[in-house]
Scaffold this motif. Structure first.
Motif, PDB file in Angstrom:
ATOM      1  N   TRP A  47     -40.082 -60.117 -20.395  1.00  0.00           N
ATOM      2  CA  TRP A  47     -41.272 -60.533 -19.162  1.00  0.00           C
ATOM      3  C   TRP A  47     -40.824 -61.774 -18.960  1.00  0.00           C
ATOM      4  N   PHE A  62     -42.570 -52.248 -23.092  1.00  0.00           N
ATOM      5  CA  PHE A  62     -44.096 -52.098 -23.371  1.00  0.00           C
ATOM      6  C   PHE A  62     -44.702 -52.606 -24.453  1.00  0.00           C
ATOM      7  N   GLY A  63     -44.184 -52.866 -25.509  1.00  0.00           N
ATOM      8  CA  GLY A  63     -44.804 -53.198 -26.555  1.00  0.00           C
ATOM      9  C   GLY A  63     -45.274 -54.527 -26.516  1.00  0.00           C
ATOM     10  N   GLU A  64     -44.502 -55.399 -25.736  1.00  0.00           N
ATOM     11  CA  GLU A  64     -44.751 -56.783 -25.516  1.00  0.00           C
ATOM     12  C   GLU A  64     -45.554 -57.140 -24.418  1.00  0.00           C
ATOM     13  N   LEU A  65     -45.915 -55.967 -23.652  1.00  0.00           N
ATOM     14  CA  LEU A  65     -46.489 -56.148 -22.193  1.00  0.00           C
ATOM     15  C   LEU A  65     -48.033 -56.598 -22.840  1.00  0.00           C
ATOM     16  N   GLN A  66     -48.715 -55.871 -23.775  1.00  0.00           N
ATOM     17  CA  GLN A  66     -50.138 -56.371 -24.106  1.00  0.00           C
ATOM     18  C   GLN A  66     -50.274 -57.974 -24.425  1.00  0.00           C
ATOM     19  N   GLY A  67     -49.493 -58.456 -25.132  1.00  0.00           N
ATOM     20  CA  GLY A  67     -49.435 -59.923 -25.659  1.00  0.00           C
ATOM     21  C   GLY A  67     -49.375 -60.749 -24.340  1.00  0.00           C
ATOM     22  N   VAL A 114     -50.067 -60.188 -21.080  1.00  0.00           N
ATOM     23  CA  VAL A 114     -51.296 -59.825 -20.240  1.00  0.00           C
ATOM     24  C   VAL A 114     -52.637 -60.560 -20.978  1.00  0.00           C
ATOM     25  N   THR A 115     -52.570 -60.604 -22.262  1.00  0.00           N
ATOM     26  CA  THR A 115     -53.430 -61.522 -22.818  1.00  0.00           C
ATOM     27  C   THR A 115     -53.176 -63.054 -22.835  1.00  0.00           C
ATOM     28  N   GLU A 130     -54.247 -63.574 -18.854  1.00  0.00           N
ATOM     29  CA  GLU A 130     -55.716 -63.746 -18.664  1.00  0.00           C
ATOM     30  C   GLU A 130     -56.357 -65.079 -19.294  1.00  0.00           C
ATOM     31  N   TYR A 164     -53.968 -56.580 -10.852  1.00  0.00           N
ATOM     32  CA  TYR A 164     -52.661 -56.477 -11.193  1.00  0.00           C
ATOM     33  C   TYR A 164     -51.997 -55.437 -10.196  1.00  0.00           C
TER      34      TYR A 164
END
Length: 142
Positions: free
Chosen positions: A17, A50-55, A57-58, A61, A75
């Motif tokens: 990303w 997809f696995g990297e997306l959480q980090g 987004v964190t 924010e 979003y």
């Protein structure tokens, strides 16, 4: 990504990303979160992305909140003109914000954002805004 000014608007690059400063600032600190995968549908994004997306987004924010505390965050995955998987990330404010002597209203608050509102800063102002965001962006894990 080039449609959104890459690489000049780059805030942070991740494995799958990129986070870019949105050239048109619907709200102060508006970003684009773009997938580097060759994906034209959200379901085509790789498991790694997809696995990297959480980090990512964190970090978004935390970075935006450190820059200017927002009330809400939106979003938006619109993909109407640019078919590559990307989100428009809009921090939302209950009052106009000011940065470098420019006022950034949130014309849609508290309802849906008005994507046509807000300023389009010149190149120098975008650079200043990008540098301010980079200065408070979470550092990558060691």
């Amino acid at each position: 990504m080039t449609k959104f000014g890459y690489p000049e608007t780059l805030i942070r690059e991740y494995g799958h990303w990129v986070v870019l400063l949105r050239p048109h600032q619907t709200t102060l600190g508006a970003l684009v979160l773009a997938c580097k995968d060759e994906a034209r549908a959200f379901s085509d994004v790789t498991a790694g992305a997809f696995g990297e997306l959480q980090g990512v987004v964190t970090d978004i924010e935390a970075g935006l909140n450190a820059f200017r505390p927002y009330k809400k965050i939106n979003y938006l995955m619109l993909m109407m003109v640019d078919p590559d998987v990307h989100f428009h990330v809009l921090p939302r404010y209950d009052a106009s914000q000011e940065f470098a002597e420019t006022v950034y209203p949130d014309a849609g608050w508290p309802a849906a954002p008005d994507l046509s509102s807000g300023p389009t800063p010149d190149a120098a102002a975008l650079t200043d805004l990008a540098e301010a965001l980079k200065a408070v962006w979470p550092r990558p894990a060691d």
